[in-house]
Design an enzyme around this catalytic site. Sequence first.
Site, PDB file in Angstrom:
ATOM      1  N   LYS A 153       0.843  -1.188   0.000  1.00 20.64           N
ATOM      2  CA  LYS A 153       0.000   0.000   0.000  1.00 20.64           C
ATOM      3  C   LYS A 153       0.885   1.247   0.000  1.00 20.64           C
ATOM      4  O   LYS A 153       1.782   1.392   0.837  1.00 20.64           O
ATOM      5  CB  LYS A 153      -0.896   0.012   1.237  1.00 20.64           C
ATOM      6  N   LYS A 250     -14.504  -6.385  -5.986  1.00 19.96           N
ATOM      7  CA  LYS A 250     -14.746  -6.571  -4.555  1.00 19.96           C
ATOM      8  C   LYS A 250     -16.196  -7.020  -4.379  1.00 19.96           C
ATOM      9  O   LYS A 250     -17.122  -6.323  -4.807  1.00 19.96           O
ATOM     10  CB  LYS A 250     -14.502  -5.269  -3.790  1.00 19.96           C
TER      11      LYS A 250
END
Length: 337
Positions: A153, A250
């Site tokens: 990230k 997702k």
Amino acid sequence: MKLELKKYVLELKHTFTISRESHDTQDTLIACLSLEGHTGYGESTSNPYYRITFESMQAEIEGIRKEIESFDFKDPEGFYEFLKSHNLSNFSICALDLAAHDLYGKLKAKPLYELWGTDNSQYPVTNFTIGLDSVDKMIEKMEEQPWPIYKIKLGTDNDLEIVKKLRAHTDANFRVDANCAWAALQAIQNCKELKELGVEFIEQPLHAEDWSGMAKLKKEAVLPLIADESCIVEEDVERCAGYFDGINIKLTKCGGLTPALRMIKKAKELDLKVMVGCMTESTVGISAIAQLLPQLDYVDMDGALLLKNDIAEGVEIQENAKVIFPEENGSGVKLMK
């Protein structure tokens, strides 16, 4: 059909930080649908970015409890259309849709991947996510969890320096997720340097609605680009085809397995790579994702690995990244508490 809703507060092993938020716990809703002596389980986590809380999902679902419990359940697809007609959020629909698929598989006495006609003997390896932190802490997390693929990230003022320092500690494959934090010119330059550092692809480099920036980036990027926040629902897949090389689906955002299956099919028709990602779900949600593995190019299903204590049994990811599918049918889920 009996409906039960459960709230769990999932405690993380480490503070999880991305470019826009940090958290130590994750609220999650578990939907339980029971019929003919079988129970199916589904999950949706809360999400501040999309203004979804456990309470908002609970209120939506409770608002149609009578309709759900009186629904003549035949298959997950029909149940999904019924849910869509009641204008629930996709997060709420996801928990119920996953439960419906798990229930259906248990009623049919087969795992979902088998019902879908797929073979789970070959599947992509999940990455393990390293959230933003001090470089020393990020290295410590990698040492704690040796893994063949890490998703890093990013979204800071020193992203390249972070990756350089992490690279010095491992030969593992890297994927980078900027979570909408970069501008187009910055992303073009970052791609060049990140490629030299062994990065496989960049996930959602620009703001979700920066289509002009994505057009510029797509022309010049030397690494594949994967849409996440820019690809939420079925209708987004076709638009992403001109700007990205692949999509990250997702389940919570699109509304569950039913629309995800259609998104996968559409993406393949458009020659897009397909990834399915998680939202720090427990093994309930991760087991549903795992049923899709034979259809995927990439997967990010490490949510349960990030937890101090899981709440369910189901698909197991071992230390060598091997996936063990349970003997239980459907998604293979059993709640432990």
